[in-house]
Design an enzyme around this catalytic site. Structure first.
Site, PDB file in Angstrom:
ATOM      1  N   HIS A  18      -2.035  -5.418   1.427  1.00  0.00           N
ATOM      2  CA  HIS A  18      -3.271  -6.168   1.174  1.00  0.00           C
ATOM      3  C   HIS A  18      -2.914  -7.572   0.711  1.00  0.00           C
ATOM      4  O   HIS A  18      -1.957  -7.759  -0.033  1.00  0.00           O
ATOM      5  CB  HIS A  18      -4.090  -5.491   0.069  1.00  0.00           C
ATOM      6  CG  HIS A  18      -5.192  -6.375  -0.473  1.00  0.00           C
ATOM      7  ND1 HIS A  18      -6.414  -6.463   0.150  1.00  0.00           N
ATOM      8  CD2 HIS A  18      -5.219  -7.236  -1.523  1.00  0.00           C
ATOM      9  CE1 HIS A  18      -7.174  -7.341  -0.527  1.00  0.00           C
ATOM     10  NE2 HIS A  18      -6.468  -7.819  -1.543  1.00  0.00           N
ATOM     11  N   GLU A  23      -9.315 -10.666  -7.901  1.00  0.00           N
ATOM     12  CA  GLU A  23      -8.395  -9.540  -7.767  1.00  0.00           C
ATOM     13  C   GLU A  23      -7.256  -9.623  -8.794  1.00  0.00           C
ATOM     14  O   GLU A  23      -6.856  -8.602  -9.352  1.00  0.00           O
ATOM     15  CB  GLU A  23      -7.861  -9.489  -6.330  1.00  0.00           C
ATOM     16  CG  GLU A  23      -8.970  -9.113  -5.343  1.00  0.00           C
ATOM     17  CD  GLU A  23      -8.599  -9.317  -3.879  1.00  0.00           C
ATOM     18  OE1 GLU A  23      -7.452  -9.695  -3.574  1.00  0.00           O
ATOM     19  OE2 GLU A  23      -9.487  -9.074  -3.022  1.00  0.00           O
ATOM     20  N   ASN A  45      -2.222   0.200   7.166  1.00  0.00           N
ATOM     21  CA  ASN A  45      -1.753  -1.149   7.510  1.00  0.00           C
ATOM     22  C   ASN A  45      -0.900  -1.818   6.427  1.00  0.00           C
ATOM     23  O   ASN A  45      -0.800  -3.036   6.363  1.00  0.00           O
ATOM     24  CB  ASN A  45      -2.913  -2.029   7.976  1.00  0.00           C
ATOM     25  CG  ASN A  45      -3.954  -2.261   6.897  1.00  0.00           C
ATOM     26  OD1 ASN A  45      -3.848  -1.723   5.806  1.00  0.00           O
ATOM     27  ND2 ASN A  45      -4.953  -3.064   7.204  1.00  0.00           N
ATOM     28  N   LYS A  50       0.818  -1.216   0.000  1.00  0.00           N
ATOM     29  CA  LYS A  50       0.000   0.000   0.000  1.00  0.00           C
ATOM     30  C   LYS A  50       0.856   1.272   0.000  1.00  0.00           C
ATOM     31  O   LYS A  50       2.059   1.216   0.287  1.00  0.00           O
ATOM     32  CB  LYS A  50      -0.946  -0.055   1.210  1.00  0.00           C
ATOM     33  CG  LYS A  50      -1.970  -1.206   1.122  1.00  0.00           C
ATOM     34  CD  LYS A  50      -2.931  -1.199   2.320  1.00  0.00           C
ATOM     35  CE  LYS A  50      -4.000  -2.273   2.186  1.00  0.00           C
ATOM     36  NZ  LYS A  50      -4.968  -2.260   3.319  1.00  0.00           N
ATOM     37  N   TYR A  58     -12.596  -2.987  -3.791  1.00  0.00           N
ATOM     38  CA  TYR A  58     -13.215  -2.980  -2.462  1.00  0.00           C
ATOM     39  C   TYR A  58     -14.745  -2.941  -2.522  1.00  0.00           C
ATOM     40  O   TYR A  58     -15.393  -2.448  -1.597  1.00  0.00           O
ATOM     41  CB  TYR A  58     -12.680  -1.807  -1.641  1.00  0.00           C
ATOM     42  CG  TYR A  58     -11.280  -2.029  -1.106  1.00  0.00           C
ATOM     43  CD1 TYR A  58     -10.983  -3.145  -0.311  1.00  0.00           C
ATOM     44  CD2 TYR A  58     -10.250  -1.124  -1.368  1.00  0.00           C
ATOM     45  CE1 TYR A  58      -9.698  -3.345   0.188  1.00  0.00           C
ATOM     46  CE2 TYR A  58      -8.965  -1.324  -0.862  1.00  0.00           C
ATOM     47  CZ  TYR A  58      -8.693  -2.433  -0.078  1.00  0.00           C
ATOM     48  OH  TYR A  58      -7.430  -2.633   0.431  1.00  0.00           O
TER      49      TYR A  58
HETATM   50  N1  UDP Z   1      -9.931  -0.735   7.122  1.00  0.00           N
HETATM   51  C1  UDP Z   1     -10.010   0.448   7.830  1.00  0.00           C
HETATM   52  N2  UDP Z   1     -10.761   0.476   8.983  1.00  0.00           N
HETATM   53  C2  UDP Z   1     -11.412  -0.617   9.448  1.00  0.00           C
HETATM   54  C3  UDP Z   1     -11.328  -1.819   8.723  1.00  0.00           C
HETATM   55  C4  UDP Z   1     -10.572  -1.849   7.547  1.00  0.00           C
HETATM   56  O1  UDP Z   1      -9.427   1.449   7.437  1.00  0.00           O
HETATM   57  O2  UDP Z   1     -12.063  -0.534  10.501  1.00  0.00           O
HETATM   58  C5  UDP Z   1      -9.139  -0.777   5.887  1.00  0.00           C
HETATM   59  C6  UDP Z   1      -7.786  -1.465   6.085  1.00  0.00           C
HETATM   60  O3  UDP Z   1      -6.828  -0.802   5.256  1.00  0.00           O
HETATM   61  C7  UDP Z   1      -8.048  -2.868   5.565  1.00  0.00           C
HETATM   62  C8  UDP Z   1      -8.990  -2.562   4.394  1.00  0.00           C
HETATM   63  O4  UDP Z   1      -9.825  -1.522   4.895  1.00  0.00           O
HETATM   64  O5  UDP Z   1      -6.860  -3.514   5.172  1.00  0.00           O
HETATM   65  C9  UDP Z   1      -9.836  -3.719   3.926  1.00  0.00           C
HETATM   66  O6  UDP Z   1     -10.538  -4.253   5.015  1.00  0.00           O
HETATM   67  P1  UDP Z   1     -10.710  -5.822   5.176  1.00  0.00           P
HETATM   68  O7  UDP Z   1     -11.734  -6.036   6.255  1.00  0.00           O
HETATM   69  O8  UDP Z   1     -10.952  -6.440   3.841  1.00  0.00           O
HETATM   70  O9  UDP Z   1      -9.303  -6.276   5.793  1.00  0.00           O
HETATM   71  P2  UDP Z   1      -8.020  -7.007   5.156  1.00  0.00           P
HETATM   72  O10 UDP Z   1      -8.529  -8.147   4.310  1.00  0.00           O
HETATM   73  O11 UDP Z   1      -7.244  -5.982   4.372  1.00  0.00           O
HETATM   74  O12 UDP Z   1      -7.248  -7.487   6.349  1.00  0.00           O
END
Ligand code: UDP
Length: 160
Positions: A126, A137, A123, A20, A60
């Site tokens: 991805h 994807e 974070n 990211k 997303y």
């Molecule tokens: N995210 C966020 N706040 C939240 C949950 C998710 O900003 O409370 C963001 C974070 O960057 C995350 C992305 O949205 O990686 C996608 O969320 P997902 O639940 O798909 O998590 P991932 O699969 O990336 O762990």
């Protein structure tokens, strides 16, 4: 000559990983790529992308109604990301384990998020959450001709 490369089999699973914008800004790309490479997974595709909001809204799609959605799209389009495809046995599940939990605060030391970041909104990486998501994807981010089948000379030292 490359017949074995095309055999669907135990080592043929693929996942989509994106480093990211915060990780790029913080010069973490090499450290992150190195973890997948040293694990033994095979790099199948990689490119630097300035993701459009259209691409991110497809990527997303499942999160479109979440409160953090707009913030997420803004974050993911705030700079370049490095999109990658990695291949190997159980790579979808194993990549998720290497990445850690969505919230870095819940991610154990030794995972990418556990080692490199603090907040869920920054974070660093991805990874696809299922084989179906990975297929979707990969085809969203890459053209078929960007996925490179190469002869991996370490294959027999990594997979049985
Ligand atoms: N995210 C966020 N706040 C939240 C949950 C998710 O900003 O409370 C963001 C974070 O960057 C995350 C992305 O949205 O990686 C996608 O969320 P997902 O639940 O798909 O998590 P991932 O699969 O990336 O762990």
């Amino acid at each position: 000559l490359f017949a074995h490369v095309f055999q669907p089999g135990r080592g043929a699973e693929r996942t989509f990983v994106a480093v990211k914008p915060d990780a790029l800004q913080r010069r973490l790309l090499g450290d992150i790529v190195r973890r997948f490479e040293r694990k033994g997974f095979r790099l199948v595709a990689m490119k630097l992308v300035q993701a459009s909001e259209d691409l991110l809204s497809e990527h997303y799609f499942a999160l479109r109604d979440r409160p953090f959605y707009n913030h997420l799209v803004k974050y993911m389009s705030s700079g370049p990301v490095v999109a990658m495809v990695w291949q190997g046995l159980d790579v979808v599940k194993t990549a998720r384990a290497m990445i850690g939990e969505t919230n870095p605060a819940d991610s154990r030391p030794g995972t990418i998020r556990g080692d490199f970041c603090i907040e869920v909104g920054k974070n660093v990486i991805h990874g696809s959450d299922s084989i179906e998501s990975a297929r979707r994807e990969i085809s969203l981010w890459f053209r078929e001709d960007e996925l490179i089948c190469w002869e991996d000379h370490a294959e027999h030292w990594i997979h049985e």
